[in-house]
Design a protein around this motif. Structure first.
Motif, mmCIF file in Angstrom:
data_model
loop_
_atom_site.group_PDB
_atom_site.id
_atom_site.type_symbol
_atom_site.label_atom_id
_atom_site.label_comp_id
_atom_site.label_asym_id
_atom_site.label_seq_id
_atom_site.Cartn_x
_atom_site.Cartn_y
_atom_site.Cartn_z
ATOM 1 N N MET A 181 0.810 -1.158 0.040
ATOM 2 C CA MET A 181 0.034 -0.039 0.077
ATOM 3 C C MET A 181 0.974 1.398 0.018
ATOM 4 S SD MET A 181 -3.033 -1.264 2.343
ATOM 5 C CE MET A 181 -4.209 0.057 2.342
ATOM 6 N N ASP A 185 0.782 4.121 -2.860
ATOM 7 C CA ASP A 185 0.773 5.563 -2.524
ATOM 8 C C ASP A 185 1.800 6.385 -3.059
ATOM 9 O OD1 ASP A 185 -1.572 5.176 -0.875
ATOM 10 O OD2 ASP A 185 -0.520 5.111 0.921
ATOM 11 N N ARG A 214 -5.434 -0.615 -4.238
ATOM 12 C CA ARG A 214 -5.427 -0.214 -3.097
ATOM 13 C C ARG A 214 -6.722 -0.785 -2.156
ATOM 14 N NH1 ARG A 214 -5.346 4.725 -3.656
ATOM 15 N NH2 ARG A 214 -3.228 5.356 -3.331
ATOM 16 N N GLU A 218 -6.932 -3.090 0.998
ATOM 17 C CA GLU A 218 -7.604 -2.616 2.265
ATOM 18 C C GLU A 218 -8.439 -3.731 2.591
ATOM 19 O OE1 GLU A 218 -9.346 1.103 1.071
ATOM 20 O OE2 GLU A 218 -7.557 2.178 1.471
#
Length: 328
Positions: A181, A185, A214, A218
């Motif tokens: 992640m 980002d 992403r 999650e």
């Protein structure tokens, strides 16, 4: 003066995709699976680069489908190979864990990393510069490459058009999701017009693909079991591809001798490995990852089966001898 171009090769399993920077200093990113090396060479020639002209091979990471052609190009043409410094050290010391090949039961012929890469390194190609971005997650030494002029990203197995790379929590760490992640980002701050990943088609809308990846990660954070299922299905599908299927009679014995199968069964699913066999088979069929044909379990994804002769070499890093590749 040679006009530079970036050529993306979408390849069938067991090979990962490749990208060629056809410039004054031609650079090939990833080299496919070892059994496909003649095709790899042919693709380069058709794109106007003969193997001996290659200036550099860069590996996004050290899995067999991305580095399988390294041996051939290094041994026969003396091509320099570059990879992230952490993976380079494992490979160059012939560590049995290199490429996760032993754990995954995937053959990898010996090669040496000549150039160790770090985050933000720059690789000149002649008229362009590739920027090395450290993007761990799928492996601890995973890198992506960014070409700012045309805003092109080569992202390996961090994310694909409609999928994400499987995560190896037993070899790359249980925080692989968080690392993935963070890597996403970082990439999302770049201006990316086109992305090329390790599997599947080129990505026309990279930021949408990053957002989708992403969201998937999650979800995995909330439901860690999904990480393990995704990994088991990907690993086992790849096994079925390189072995061109497994007969019903040999499956139990094969799986029980695999490190990945033992680890996922015991630690991810808290099952005796013997109990996990049927559960995995049922899930492979249910999800459409594999199907039965004349008592053989076959992968459903399109693939090109390696020749038995090639697979019978069964080479792993524990069999490598460092001196094999010291002199080209």
């Amino acid at each position: 003066m040679k006009k530079s171009s970036i050529i993306f090769f979408e390849r069938k399993f067991p090979s990962a995709n490749m990208t060629l920077i056809n410039d004054q200093l031609p650079i090939l990113i990833d080299t496919g699976f070892g059994s496909d090396v003649k095709e790899t060479e042919q693709l380069l020639i058709e794109a106007g680069v003969s193997p001996e002209e290659l200036h550099l091979i860069v590996n996004t990471h050290y899995h067999s489908d991305h580095i399988g052609g390294n041996f051939h190009f290094q041994k026969n043409y003396g091509v320099t190979i570059a990879a992230h410094k952490w993976e380079a050290d494992l490979i160059n010391s012939c560590d049995p864990e290199a490429c996760s090949a032993e754990w995954l039961d995937q053959p990898v012929e010996p090669y040496r990393v000549d150039k160790k890469l770090s985050d933000n390194d720059e690789i000149p190609t002649g008229s362009r510069t590739l920027k090395v971005l450290y993007t761990p997650g799928h492996t601890l030494g995973h890198i992506s490459l960014y070409e700012p002029e045309d805003e092109i990203l080569i992202c390996g197995d961090l994310f694909h058009k409609n999928d994400i790379g499987w995560l190896n929590i037993f070899r790359e760490g249980v925080s692989s999701i968080q690392r993935s992640m963070e890597s996403l980002d970082r990439l999302s701050t770049l201006s990316i017009r086109q992305a090329y990943s390790g599997h599947g088609p080129q990505i026309e809308n990279p930021l949408a693909a990053i957002d989708a990846a992403r969201k998937r990660f999650e979800k995995w954070l909330r439901m860690p079991g999904k990480v393990s299922w995704h990994a088991c299905k990907r690993i086992f599908s790849f096994t079925l591809i390189i072995k061109n299927g497994l007969s019903k009679e040999e499956i139990d014995n094969y799986l029980l001798n695999c490190g990945w199968f033992q680890d996922f069964a015991r630690y991810s699913f808290q099952l005796h490995p013997e109990e996990f066999i049927q559960i995995l088979l049922d899930e492979m069929i249910r999800s459409g990852a594999a199907s039965w044909h004349n008592n053989h379990l076959i992968a459903t994804t399109p693939y090109q089966a390696p020749q038995k002769k090639w697979m019978n070499k069964n080479i792993k890093p524990k069999d490598w001898k460092p001196q094999d590749l010291l002199h080209n």
